[in-house]
Design a protein around this motif. Structure first.
Motif, PDB file in Angstrom:
ATOM      1  N   SER A  58       0.816  -1.215   0.000  1.00 35.46           N
ATOM      2  CA  SER A  58       0.000   0.000   0.000  1.00 35.46           C
ATOM      3  C   SER A  58       0.851   1.267   0.000  1.00 35.46           C
ATOM      4  O   SER A  58       0.557   2.227  -0.729  1.00 35.46           O
ATOM      5  CB  SER A  58      -0.953   0.002   1.200  1.00 35.46           C
ATOM      6  OG  SER A  58      -0.225  -0.014   2.427  1.00 35.46           O
ATOM      7  N   LEU A  61      -9.064   2.220  -2.610  1.00 36.90           N
ATOM      8  CA  LEU A  61      -9.031   2.894  -1.311  1.00 36.90           C
ATOM      9  C   LEU A  61      -7.976   3.990  -1.284  1.00 36.90           C
ATOM     10  O   LEU A  61      -8.214   5.092  -0.783  1.00 36.90           O
ATOM     11  CB  LEU A  61      -8.754   1.874  -0.207  1.00 36.90           C
ATOM     12  CG  LEU A  61      -9.942   1.008   0.233  1.00 36.90           C
ATOM     13  CD1 LEU A  61      -9.453  -0.200   1.024  1.00 36.90           C
ATOM     14  CD2 LEU A  61     -10.917   1.841   1.070  1.00 36.90           C
ATOM     15  N   ASP A  99      -8.767   8.131  -1.355  1.00 40.52           N
ATOM     16  CA  ASP A  99      -8.203   9.002  -0.331  1.00 40.52           C
ATOM     17  C   ASP A  99      -7.466  10.177  -0.958  1.00 40.52           C
ATOM     18  O   ASP A  99      -7.574  11.316  -0.489  1.00 40.52           O
ATOM     19  CB  ASP A  99      -7.257   8.203   0.565  1.00 40.52           C
ATOM     20  CG  ASP A  99      -6.767   8.996   1.754  1.00 40.52           C
ATOM     21  OD1 ASP A  99      -7.613   9.535   2.494  1.00 40.52           O
ATOM     22  OD2 ASP A  99      -5.541   9.094   1.957  1.00 40.52           O
ATOM     23  N   ARG A 126     -15.339  -2.649   1.958  1.00 39.52           N
ATOM     24  CA  ARG A 126     -14.160  -1.929   2.457  1.00 39.52           C
ATOM     25  C   ARG A 126     -14.301  -0.426   2.244  1.00 39.52           C
ATOM     26  O   ARG A 126     -13.962   0.372   3.124  1.00 39.52           O
ATOM     27  CB  ARG A 126     -12.905  -2.451   1.771  1.00 39.52           C
ATOM     28  CG  ARG A 126     -12.605  -3.911   2.079  1.00 39.52           C
ATOM     29  CD  ARG A 126     -11.400  -4.395   1.295  1.00 39.52           C
ATOM     30  NE  ARG A 126     -10.160  -3.789   1.779  1.00 39.52           N
ATOM     31  CZ  ARG A 126      -9.000  -3.881   1.145  1.00 39.52           C
ATOM     32  NH1 ARG A 126      -8.918  -4.538  -0.003  1.00 39.52           N
ATOM     33  NH2 ARG A 126      -7.924  -3.316   1.650  1.00 39.52           N
ATOM     34  N   LEU A 127     -14.787  -0.031   1.078  1.00 37.11           N
ATOM     35  CA  LEU A 127     -14.962   1.396   0.810  1.00 37.11           C
ATOM     36  C   LEU A 127     -16.037   1.997   1.712  1.00 37.11           C
ATOM     37  O   LEU A 127     -15.885   3.112   2.224  1.00 37.11           O
ATOM     38  CB  LEU A 127     -15.330   1.603  -0.660  1.00 37.11           C
ATOM     39  CG  LEU A 127     -14.184   1.398  -1.672  1.00 37.11           C
ATOM     40  CD1 LEU A 127     -14.748   1.245  -3.083  1.00 37.11           C
ATOM     41  CD2 LEU A 127     -13.185   2.555  -1.612  1.00 37.11           C
ATOM     42  N   ALA A 158     -16.931   0.867   4.693  1.00 34.61           N
ATOM     43  CA  ALA A 158     -16.399   0.902   6.055  1.00 34.61           C
ATOM     44  C   ALA A 158     -15.443   2.072   6.259  1.00 34.61           C
ATOM     45  O   ALA A 158     -15.324   2.604   7.367  1.00 34.61           O
ATOM     46  CB  ALA A 158     -15.690  -0.417   6.376  1.00 34.61           C
ATOM     47  N   ASP A 159     -14.773   2.472   5.182  1.00 39.21           N
ATOM     48  CA  ASP A 159     -13.819   3.588   5.262  1.00 39.21           C
ATOM     49  C   ASP A 159     -14.479   4.929   4.974  1.00 39.21           C
ATOM     50  O   ASP A 159     -13.807   5.956   4.947  1.00 39.21           O
ATOM     51  CB  ASP A 159     -12.685   3.347   4.267  1.00 39.21           C
ATOM     52  CG  ASP A 159     -11.373   3.957   4.722  1.00 39.21           C
ATOM     53  OD1 ASP A 159     -11.051   3.837   5.917  1.00 39.21           O
ATOM     54  OD2 ASP A 159     -10.675   4.573   3.889  1.00 39.21           O
ATOM     55  N   LYS A 191     -15.844   6.048   2.215  1.00 35.08           N
ATOM     56  CA  LYS A 191     -15.521   6.620   0.899  1.00 35.08           C
ATOM     57  C   LYS A 191     -16.786   6.664   0.027  1.00 35.08           C
ATOM     58  O   LYS A 191     -16.937   5.923  -0.940  1.00 35.08           O
ATOM     59  CB  LYS A 191     -14.434   5.788   0.215  1.00 35.08           C
ATOM     60  CG  LYS A 191     -13.101   5.759   0.958  1.00 35.08           C
ATOM     61  CD  LYS A 191     -12.456   7.145   0.975  1.00 35.08           C
ATOM     62  CE  LYS A 191     -11.009   7.104   1.478  1.00 35.08           C
ATOM     63  NZ  LYS A 191     -10.864   6.689   2.862  1.00 35.08           N
TER      64      LYS A 191
END
Length: 288
Positions: free
Chosen positions: A45, A75, A79, A103-104, A106-107, A109
């Protein structure tokens, strides 16, 4: 430590229809492969973010992530563009998209969207400021042709950026026979299906053949006495085992997946070893 070997889920080929694309993704789409992709994303990452920043991703941009898989690059890109921009990810693998969506969400986004598809299914990319992808071109029979088609669908000044591995640069020091054998199995799969195992260094000629003038950067992750590196290698072999066997590279008995980790650690025999992951190479260019 494979392809991607190592590659994002579903990044099989941006040039074919969904069914064919999935067939060309040699790592498959099993639950274990999706988990491996998550581990891979965590390992790379930081280097990926660095390369995307160098490529010019910034706040307010409209970005398309081709072959987004389980969402690792999406992700990071979401960001970088922030709420003032937007991120769209496409992938032919529904199971990978489901994970990416979770995942997006939860973040937080909310400016990122996902949908099934390949580059071939897109009729117009003119609204995007940048099109990105990681570990995709290694899976294409003709990556230069794919980039050329992409260039023709983008507006002048848009950014095209891809990140790939140089598989042959993976190594461990002091040298380990079994470690190198595992890498050999992985690389041989790509050779036998006619793919470029060092797609990173091939990015320059690929971009040039597509009528683009790229800038490039290469980054390497190095770890000392790290069992996570061994697990990453083993997981890559596991995902590629059907291809390894089918292509006659090695039998299941020779690979010995059930005892592979134990044998690798026994070969190390101490904590005094250093693992060089495959070099990541990023290339980016603006559409003329």
């Amino acid at each position: 430590m494979s392809n991607p070997p190592l590659s994002e889920a579903g990044t099989a080929t941006v040039e074919d229809q969904d069914g064919k694309a999935r067939a060309n993704y040699v790592l498959g789409h099993s639950d274990q492969e999706l988990e491996r992709l998550g581990s891979q994303g965590a390992l790379f990452s930081g280097l990926t973010r660095d390369l995307l920043v160098r490529a010019g991703l910034k706040k307010g941009m409209q970005v398309l992530d081709v072959g987004c898989g389980v969402g690792d690059v999406s992700l990071i890109a979401a960001d970088l563009v922030s709420q003032s921009g937007s991120l769209k990810g496409i992938d032919p693998a529904a199971e990978a998209l489901a994970i990416a969506r979770m995942r997006l969400d939860a973040d937080g986004k909310s400016w990122a969207s996902l949908s099934p598809g390949t580059l071939e299914s897109l009729e117009d990319c003119s609204r995007f400021d940048a099109v990105i992808g990681r570990f995709i071109l290694i899976h294409l029979a003709n990556p230069a042709e794919a980039l050329s088609r992409l260039r023709d669908r983008l507006r002048t000044g848009a950014i095209i950026s891809f990140i790939e591995f140089d598989l042959s640069t993976a190594a461990v020091y002091p040298p380990l026979t079994l470690f190198q054998q595992c890498l050999g199995w992985i690389c041989e799969v790509y050779r036998r299906i006619g793919r470029q195992i060092d797609m990173g260094v091939a990015l320059f000629s690929t971009f040039r053949a597509a009528g683009l003038t790229p800038q490039m950067a290469g980054l390497t992750r190095i770890t000392a006495a790290d069992e996570a590196a061994m697990d990453f290698l083993i997981d890559s072999v596991r995902s590629m085992l059907p291809a390894i066997v089918k292509l006659g590279i090695a039998t299941e008995e020779i690979v010995g997946l059930d005892t592979l980790r134990q044998r690798l650690l026994e070969e190390v025999a101490s904590d005094e070893y250093c693992v060089f992951y495959p070099r990541l190479v990023g290339a980016w260019a603006t559409v003329p």
